[in-house]
Design a protein around this motif. Structure first.
Motif, PDB file in Angstrom:
ATOM      1  N   ALA A 222      12.268   1.626 -32.145  1.00 17.42           N
ATOM      2  CA  ALA A 222      12.360   3.056 -32.447  1.00 17.42           C
ATOM      3  C   ALA A 222      13.322   3.316 -33.602  1.00 17.42           C
ATOM      4  CB  ALA A 222      12.823   3.807 -31.204  1.00 17.42           C
ATOM      5  N   ILE A 223      14.443   2.559 -33.666  1.00 22.00           N
ATOM      6  CA  ILE A 223      15.429   2.797 -34.710  1.00 22.00           C
ATOM      7  C   ILE A 223      14.989   2.176 -36.027  1.00 22.00           C
ATOM      8  CG2 ILE A 223      17.828   2.351 -35.373  1.00 22.00           C
ATOM      9  CD1 ILE A 223      18.549   2.393 -32.414  1.00 22.00           C
ATOM     10  N   TYR A 224      14.343   1.031 -35.985  1.00 21.26           N
ATOM     11  CA  TYR A 224      13.872   0.350 -37.201  1.00 21.26           C
ATOM     12  C   TYR A 224      12.348   0.230 -37.135  1.00 21.26           C
ATOM     13  CZ  TYR A 224      18.809  -0.916 -37.283  1.00 21.26           C
ATOM     14  OH  TYR A 224      20.188  -0.869 -37.269  1.00 21.26           O
ATOM     15  N   PRO A 225      11.636   1.267 -37.474  1.00 21.15           N
ATOM     16  CA  PRO A 225      10.161   1.208 -37.395  1.00 21.15           C
ATOM     17  C   PRO A 225       9.566   0.162 -38.339  1.00 21.15           C
ATOM     18  CG  PRO A 225      10.922   3.468 -37.747  1.00 21.15           C
ATOM     19  CD  PRO A 225      12.098   2.591 -37.880  1.00 21.15           C
ATOM     20  N   GLN A 226      10.263  -0.152 -39.449  1.00 17.98           N
ATOM     21  CA  GLN A 226       9.741  -1.148 -40.384  1.00 17.98           C
ATOM     22  C   GLN A 226       9.722  -2.544 -39.782  1.00 17.98           C
ATOM     23  OE1 GLN A 226      12.395   0.720 -40.724  1.00 17.98           O
ATOM     24  NE2 GLN A 226      14.214  -0.522 -41.222  1.00 17.98           N
ATOM     25  N   ALA A 227      10.517  -2.778 -38.738  1.00 17.95           N
ATOM     26  CA  ALA A 227      10.528  -4.088 -38.084  1.00 17.95           C
ATOM     27  C   ALA A 227       9.573  -4.151 -36.900  1.00 17.95           C
ATOM     28  CB  ALA A 227      11.943  -4.431 -37.616  1.00 17.95           C
ATOM     29  N   LEU A 228       8.797  -3.098 -36.704  1.00 17.45           N
ATOM     30  CA  LEU A 228       7.886  -3.077 -35.555  1.00 17.45           C
ATOM     31  C   LEU A 228       6.832  -4.184 -35.599  1.00 17.45           C
ATOM     32  CD1 LEU A 228       7.124  -1.653 -32.956  1.00 17.45           C
ATOM     33  CD2 LEU A 228       5.716  -0.069 -34.313  1.00 17.45           C
ATOM     34  N   PRO A 229       6.228  -4.491 -36.780  1.00 14.95           N
ATOM     35  CA  PRO A 229       5.233  -5.591 -36.783  1.00 14.95           C
ATOM     36  C   PRO A 229       5.849  -6.942 -36.383  1.00 14.95           C
ATOM     37  CG  PRO A 229       4.970  -4.219 -38.728  1.00 14.95           C
ATOM     38  CD  PRO A 229       6.242  -3.784 -38.072  1.00 14.95           C
ATOM     39  N   GLN A 230       7.047  -7.238 -36.891  1.00 13.73           N
ATOM     40  CA  GLN A 230       7.683  -8.518 -36.525  1.00 13.73           C
ATOM     41  C   GLN A 230       8.044  -8.561 -35.033  1.00 13.73           C
ATOM     42  OE1 GLN A 230       8.518  -6.616 -39.087  1.00 13.73           O
ATOM     43  NE2 GLN A 230       8.059  -7.886 -40.901  1.00 13.73           N
ATOM     44  N   LEU A 231       8.511  -7.424 -34.506  1.00 10.21           N
ATOM     45  CA  LEU A 231       8.849  -7.408 -33.080  1.00 10.21           C
ATOM     46  C   LEU A 231       7.615  -7.589 -32.210  1.00 10.21           C
ATOM     47  CD1 LEU A 231      11.481  -4.522 -33.044  1.00 10.21           C
ATOM     48  CD2 LEU A 231      11.903  -6.969 -32.810  1.00 10.21           C
ATOM     49  N   ARG A 232       6.506  -6.965 -32.630  1.00 12.88           N
ATOM     50  CA  ARG A 232       5.281  -7.134 -31.842  1.00 12.88           C
ATOM     51  C   ARG A 232       4.772  -8.561 -31.919  1.00 12.88           C
ATOM     52  NH1 ARG A 232       1.987  -1.477 -33.250  1.00 12.88           N
ATOM     53  NH2 ARG A 232       3.256  -0.143 -31.863  1.00 12.88           N
ATOM     54  N   ALA A 233       4.913  -9.200 -33.080  1.00 11.46           N
ATOM     55  CA  ALA A 233       4.486 -10.597 -33.217  1.00 11.46           C
ATOM     56  C   ALA A 233       5.353 -11.512 -32.341  1.00 11.46           C
ATOM     57  CB  ALA A 233       4.564 -11.027 -34.676  1.00 11.46           C
ATOM     58  N   ALA A 234       6.638 -11.230 -32.338  1.00 11.45           N
ATOM     59  CA  ALA A 234       7.521 -12.046 -31.498  1.00 11.45           C
ATOM     60  C   ALA A 234       7.216 -11.838 -30.022  1.00 11.45           C
ATOM     61  CB  ALA A 234       8.984 -11.700 -31.799  1.00 11.45           C
ATOM     62  N   CYS A 235       6.940 -10.590 -29.633  1.00 13.19           N
ATOM     63  CA  CYS A 235       6.610 -10.333 -28.229  1.00 13.19           C
ATOM     64  C   CYS A 235       5.286 -10.967 -27.845  1.00 13.19           C
ATOM     65  CB  CYS A 235       6.559  -8.828 -27.978  1.00 13.19           C
ATOM     66  SG  CYS A 235       8.183  -8.093 -27.705  1.00 13.19           S
ATOM     67  N   ALA A 236       4.365 -11.067 -28.801  1.00 15.33           N
ATOM     68  CA  ALA A 236       3.098 -11.728 -28.496  1.00 15.33           C
ATOM     69  C   ALA A 236       3.321 -13.200 -28.178  1.00 15.33           C
ATOM     70  CB  ALA A 236       2.127 -11.569 -29.667  1.00 15.33           C
ATOM     71  N   GLN A 237       4.298 -13.826 -28.841  1.00 13.74           N
ATOM     72  CA  GLN A 237       4.615 -15.229 -28.562  1.00 13.74           C
ATOM     73  C   GLN A 237       5.404 -15.402 -27.264  1.00 13.74           C
ATOM     74  OE1 GLN A 237       3.465 -17.777 -30.322  1.00 13.74           O
ATOM     75  NE2 GLN A 237       2.431 -16.429 -31.805  1.00 13.74           N
ATOM     76  N   LEU A 238       6.266 -14.418 -26.964  1.00 14.41           N
ATOM     77  CA  LEU A 238       7.122 -14.541 -25.791  1.00 14.41           C
ATOM     78  C   LEU A 238       6.530 -13.899 -24.546  1.00 14.41           C
ATOM     79  CD1 LEU A 238      10.561 -13.758 -27.492  1.00 14.41           C
ATOM     80  CD2 LEU A 238       9.612 -16.000 -26.938  1.00 14.41           C
ATOM     81  N   GLY A 239       5.431 -13.175 -24.685  1.00 11.80           N
ATOM     82  CA  GLY A 239       4.807 -12.555 -23.524  1.00 11.80           C
ATOM     83  C   GLY A 239       5.434 -11.242 -23.110  1.00 11.80           C
ATOM     84  N   CYS A 240       6.038 -10.490 -24.046  1.00 12.44           N
ATOM     85  CA  CYS A 240       6.635  -9.195 -23.724  1.00 12.44           C
ATOM     86  C   CYS A 240       5.818  -8.077 -24.380  1.00 12.44           C
ATOM     87  CB  CYS A 240       8.094  -9.149 -24.183  1.00 12.44           C
ATOM     88  SG  CYS A 240       8.337  -9.428 -25.954  1.00 12.44           S
ATOM     89  N   GLU A 241       6.287  -6.847 -24.272  1.00 10.57           N
ATOM     90  CA  GLU A 241       5.554  -5.676 -24.775  1.00 10.57           C
ATOM     91  C   GLU A 241       6.552  -4.679 -25.350  1.00 10.57           C
ATOM     92  OE1 GLU A 241       2.510  -2.175 -23.138  1.00 10.57           O
ATOM     93  OE2 GLU A 241       3.286  -3.754 -21.812  1.00 10.57           O
ATOM     94  N   ILE A 242       6.156  -4.042 -26.473  1.00  5.68           N
ATOM     95  CA  ILE A 242       6.978  -3.015 -27.101  1.00  5.68           C
ATOM     96  C   ILE A 242       6.507  -1.658 -26.579  1.00  5.68           C
ATOM     97  CG2 ILE A 242       7.725  -1.975 -29.268  1.00  5.68           C
ATOM     98  CD1 ILE A 242       8.727  -4.789 -28.897  1.00  5.68           C
ATOM     99  N   ARG A 243       7.443  -0.905 -25.984  1.00  5.85           N
ATOM    100  CA  ARG A 243       7.120   0.413 -25.418  1.00  5.85           C
ATOM    101  C   ARG A 243       8.025   1.479 -26.044  1.00  5.85           C
ATOM    102  NH1 ARG A 243       6.913  -1.122 -18.952  1.00  5.85           N
ATOM    103  NH2 ARG A 243       5.176  -2.633 -19.110  1.00  5.85           N
ATOM    104  N   PRO A 244       7.679   2.755 -25.881  1.00  7.84           N
ATOM    105  CA  PRO A 244       8.562   3.808 -26.415  1.00  7.84           C
ATOM    106  C   PRO A 244       9.943   3.744 -25.765  1.00  7.84           C
ATOM    107  CG  PRO A 244       6.393   4.704 -25.922  1.00  7.84           C
ATOM    108  CD  PRO A 244       6.400   3.333 -25.374  1.00  7.84           C
ATOM    109  N   TRP A 245      10.922   4.133 -26.541  1.00  3.15           N
ATOM    110  CA  TRP A 245      12.313   4.061 -26.106  1.00  3.15           C
ATOM    111  C   TRP A 245      12.581   5.132 -25.063  1.00  3.15           C
ATOM    112  CZ3 TRP A 245      17.089   5.105 -29.743  1.00  3.15           C
ATOM    113  CH2 TRP A 245      18.255   4.676 -29.078  1.00  3.15           C
ATOM    114  N   LYS A 246      13.193   4.765 -23.990  1.00  2.00           N
ATOM    115  CA  LYS A 246      13.492   5.704 -22.906  1.00  2.00           C
ATOM    116  C   LYS A 246      14.936   6.177 -23.033  1.00  2.00           C
ATOM    117  CE  LYS A 246      10.276   3.533 -19.652  1.00  2.00           C
ATOM    118  NZ  LYS A 246      10.120   2.876 -18.326  1.00  2.00           N
TER     119      LYS A 246
END
Length: 344
Positions: A222-246
């Motif tokens: 949420a704070i760094y939207p430009q890093a969202l593609p890299q975070l999603r790629a990393a989560c795809a490898q680690l088996g996690c999910e990116i969700r909206p910030w609570k």
């Protein structure tokens, strides 16, 4: 009083304590030859008495036991009666004590039998010959600062012939404290040590960064939207999910209302939510409580964002969102309500 005893097998002298002898009834075991003997038979006071003779003297015959008298120890200057066989007076000569001297007898019959042969021969007057003072023997007891064990002459010779063990290496001199501190500081300043510390620090920093990103991945997206593609790629490898910030503290309820929607106790719930932050946040859940005219709770339910049919589960930065839902209470009539928002 310092008590000691002599082993009856090897002649070794040991110091003993009366309490120990009282507990064992006088029986002890020799530390040199492992002989078990009664220490009371050879007990003597080292400060006042001489040790018992060694080797032990054979007991006298039974028929003369009652007539024998214990002779006092010979003084340094002792005289011996010598009767020459040829009648001439020999030169003064010290008596030899190696052979055991005949025991003195007081039996009159024995004295008469011994004197009868001498009556036939020429009688010669005995003369007095002083005995030379013998050299004092080496003391069998150790000095006060010596060991407690005194070896018999035979064992002492064997012990002196045994090989002497190598001397212990001299103890290292103590190092002053300021030298220890200087050596420690110099050790940490070495180049290999500094490189190892730097590499370890880098690895620890990378590990800490990975843990922080794993735990706060939604906030980072949420704070760094430009890093969202890299975070999603990393989560795809680690088996996690990116969700909206609570962040429930950044969302507020602007307005709410509960009105009759139709007959039969059907009600319409209307809410207006506002995102007060500058980041996209997750929509909260709604905790709805319905009460009757007396204030008693009629029904209570937690409503998820999906039940409002919005098609999304996030609220844009600085935006407002209206929520509406029609519900029925059956036969219960509702006169009041409360709403609270939360994140499960």
């Amino acid at each position: 009083m310092s008590l000691a005893t002599r082993c009856t097998a090897c002649g070794t002298i040991f110091r003993v304590v009366q309490d120990q002898l009282r507990v064992s009834d006088g029986w002890v075991r020799c530390g040199r030859c492992a002989e078990v003997f009664d220490a009371r038979e050879q007990l003597f006071d080292m400060d006042r008495e001489a040790p018992p003779p060694w080797p032990p003297q054979a007991p006298a015959p039974a028929d003369h036991a009652a007539l024998e008298q214990a002779a006092p120890p010979a003084p340094a200057e002792q005289a011996t009666w010598v009767i020459p066989a040829d009648g001439r007076r020999p030169a003064a000569e010290p008596a030899v004590d190696d052979a055991p001297a005949a025991e003195a007898s007081t039996d009159p019959q024995l004295i008469r039998d011994e004197q009868e042969p001498a009556a036939a021969a020429d009688r010669r007057e005995p003369y007095w010959e002083p005995e030379q003072a013998a050299a004092p023997e080496a003391p069998l007891l150790p000095p006060a600062d010596d060991q407690d064990v005194v070896l018999a002459p035979g064992l002492a010779a064997a012990a002196s012939a045994a090989p002497v063990p190598d001397a212990a290496p001299p103890a290292a001199a103590p190092v002053p404290s300021f030298l220890k501190r200087a050596e420690g500081q110099a050790r940490w300043q070495r180049r290999p040590v500094r490189l190892a510390l730097a590499l370890g620090s880098i690895l620890l920093a990378l590990g800490l960064t990975a843990q922080v990103l794993w735990h706060f991945r939604d906030a980072a997206a949420a704070i760094y939207p430009q890093a969202l593609p890299q975070l999603r790629a990393a989560c795809a490898q680690l088996g996690c999910e990116i969700r909206p910030w609570k962040r429930i503290d950044a969302i507020s309820v602007e307005s709410s209302a509960l009105t009759l929607a139709a007959s039969g106790n059907h009600y319409k719930l209307s809410l207006a939510l506002r995102n007060k932050s500058g980041w996209e946040l997750a929509l909260p859940w709604v905790d709805l409580t319905l009460t009757d005219a007396n204030g008693a709770i009629v029904a209570r339910r937690a409503l998820s964002p999906a039940e409002f049919n919005l098609g999304k589960n996030s609220l844009a930065a600085g935006a407002e969102q209206a929520l509406q839902l029609v519900l029925s209470t059956g036969k219960q009539r509702v006169t009041g309500y409360t709403v609270e928002i939360f994140h499960p």
